[in-house]
Scaffold this motif. Sequence first.
Motif, PDB file in Angstrom:
ATOM      1  N   ALA A 107     -94.658   9.823 -47.092  1.00  0.00           N
ATOM      2  CA  ALA A 107     -93.656   9.106 -46.645  1.00  0.00           C
ATOM      3  C   ALA A 107     -93.902   7.588 -47.065  1.00  0.00           C
ATOM      4  CB  ALA A 107     -94.205   8.779 -44.779  1.00  0.00           C
ATOM      5  N   ALA A 114     -90.949   3.754 -42.243  1.00  0.00           N
ATOM      6  CA  ALA A 114     -91.183   3.949 -40.920  1.00  0.00           C
ATOM      7  C   ALA A 114     -90.406   2.861 -40.323  1.00  0.00           C
ATOM      8  CB  ALA A 114     -92.651   4.096 -40.321  1.00  0.00           C
ATOM      9  N   VAL A 126     -89.380   7.672 -33.701  1.00  0.00           N
ATOM     10  CA  VAL A 126     -89.568   7.063 -35.045  1.00  0.00           C
ATOM     11  C   VAL A 126     -88.415   7.578 -35.999  1.00  0.00           C
ATOM     12  CG1 VAL A 126     -91.931   6.084 -35.215  1.00  0.00           C
ATOM     13  CG2 VAL A 126     -91.362   8.546 -35.349  1.00  0.00           C
ATOM     14  N   ILE A 151     -88.709   8.365 -40.105  1.00  0.00           N
ATOM     15  CA  ILE A 151     -89.575   8.065 -41.206  1.00  0.00           C
ATOM     16  C   ILE A 151     -88.915   8.768 -42.449  1.00  0.00           C
ATOM     17  CG2 ILE A 151     -91.984   8.817 -42.080  1.00  0.00           C
ATOM     18  CD1 ILE A 151     -93.151   8.699 -39.188  1.00  0.00           C
ATOM     19  N   CYS A 195     -96.442  13.600 -41.420  1.00  0.00           N
ATOM     20  CA  CYS A 195     -96.180  12.356 -42.320  1.00  0.00           C
ATOM     21  C   CYS A 195     -97.437  11.667 -42.779  1.00  0.00           C
ATOM     22  CB  CYS A 195     -95.099  11.403 -41.543  1.00  0.00           C
ATOM     23  SG  CYS A 195     -93.904  12.467 -40.934  1.00  0.00           S
ATOM     24  N   THR A 198     -92.279  -1.433 -42.068  1.00  0.00           N
ATOM     25  CA  THR A 198     -93.097  -0.164 -41.970  1.00  0.00           C
ATOM     26  C   THR A 198     -94.600  -0.216 -41.765  1.00  0.00           C
ATOM     27  OG1 THR A 198     -91.605   0.848 -43.962  1.00  0.00           O
ATOM     28  CG2 THR A 198     -93.769   1.632 -43.528  1.00  0.00           C
ATOM     29  N   PHE A 216     -98.958   8.357 -44.746  1.00  0.00           N
ATOM     30  CA  PHE A 216     -98.570   6.873 -45.612  1.00  0.00           C
ATOM     31  C   PHE A 216     -99.793   6.687 -46.156  1.00  0.00           C
ATOM     32  CE2 PHE A 216     -95.434   7.136 -42.332  1.00  0.00           C
ATOM     33  CZ  PHE A 216     -94.453   6.418 -42.436  1.00  0.00           C
TER      34      PHE A 216
END
Length: 459
Positions: free
Chosen positions: A91, A94, A71, A73, A46, A58, A48
């Motif tokens: 992503a 989260a 988590v 996500i 994932c 997040t 970010f």
Amino acid sequence: MIKDLLTEEPCGQHTVTRGWVRTKRTMKNLVFIEVYDGSCFAALQCTFDRTTELSIETQTTLDALSTGASVEISGKLVSSPAQGQCVELAADEARLIGAASGESYPLQKKGHSFEFLREIAHLRPRTATIGAVARIRSRLAYAVHTFFQEQGFQYVHTPIITTNDAEGTGAMFQITTLDLAKITAGTLDYSKDFFGKKAFLTVSGQLEGETYAAALSRIYTFGPTFRAENSNTSRHLAEFWMIEPEIAFAHLEDDMALAEKFIKYLFTDILDKHSDDLEFFDTHIEKGLIATLQSVADSRFTHITYTDAIRELEHHAANFEFKPFWGCDLQSEHEKFLTEQLAHGPVIVTDYPKEIKAFYMKTNSDGKTVRAMDVLVPRLGEIIGGSEREDDLEQLQLRMRELGMDIPSYWWYLDLRRFGSVPHAGFGLGFERLVQYVTGMANIRDVIPYPRAAGQAEF
Ligand code: 4AD
Ligand code: MG
């Protein structure tokens, strides 16, 4: 589940995934979180991008996340530029479900020894290796049932508590509700115990299995068995699962054919259904594992009598620490020689001396050997033990008398030979030996969730 996501065509669809953090890496404004949920070998990457707009929750989650945390996500499933994975999650959200209190999480680093992992057996399924073992174990159990059900075998649940010693080795765990602390020497009275006599955990479901084969023709059992052998080896457990088919109107030849077909079915199924997990074992645990499994699945098992096997071993006696002789039990080094040097594949050894086998095996006309068969495989040795059973009442009683057994307590077992007796045969496959073979794991304690062995019953 991640398994399903990884097989999807990535076309930017919005996806939510839940799991545990394997690793977190930060590179400039990018945060990479590897999430796994145990559904397959691979984890989902994932990614970010902190330059995009992220909610406060997040951002705090990304800061707080550490290995082991759980988590949720969300993001878009896109094709991955990284090597070794086809999809990843771009992503944007989260949510921390459960933190894994930082430094104290025992699985921080990779490469813990299996010995250490046994001490944290409640957390070890989160490692790549033990997770893969668990999935293979589950699939093999399913394949066992499928194999027998497809061939008209009925699944019989045999008791765990018993009052007889099926294998006659005396290696049984006694169970009692008597207060041992209050018993003084000479006052032990089993008629006051829970079952009114001495009781034990079973070493095998075979004897009860035979009674159902004498009614349903083809049966199998699949359950836990217990042996109080104090053998501290990499192939023995005090609690292990065993599969025991029993077929009526059958002889040793039918038994051997069934065993060979069964093993090949299991290997073919696992090669087909769990190639991702097996590739991991092949690379990291046992090189050449997949080729070995495939070669067993394609091979023809070699048959050899015990007497011929001993002759071969005696010719090569110089190779062995334990000198082979007619009447000896085959040692690991002998089994290794037969499979790896002589046959270059699986071997079925038949017709063992009656002295080293259980009372229920059918005696051959030579009066010295019994219709036993052990299936030996390269690397591991014995994976299956079985036999044709003594179906003649007189012969069976004779053998039991020779062994000084308490015949009256086996009245129900002997009844099978009194009423509509039929030739019948069966075998036992040690489930953990099977999982060990399929995964290449060196120690049997690492292929069962909570191993029980001498001095070991934590968890
Ligand atoms: O050869 P065994 O003792 O045979 C029997 O129990 C028969 N009643 C089977 C039958 O004919 N129905 O055990 C069968 C298999 C072995 O080949 C081995 O794979 C496994 O059970 N086994 C063990 N596995 C783990 N730990 C132990 N202590 C084991 N003892 C036997
Ligand atoms: Mg055996």
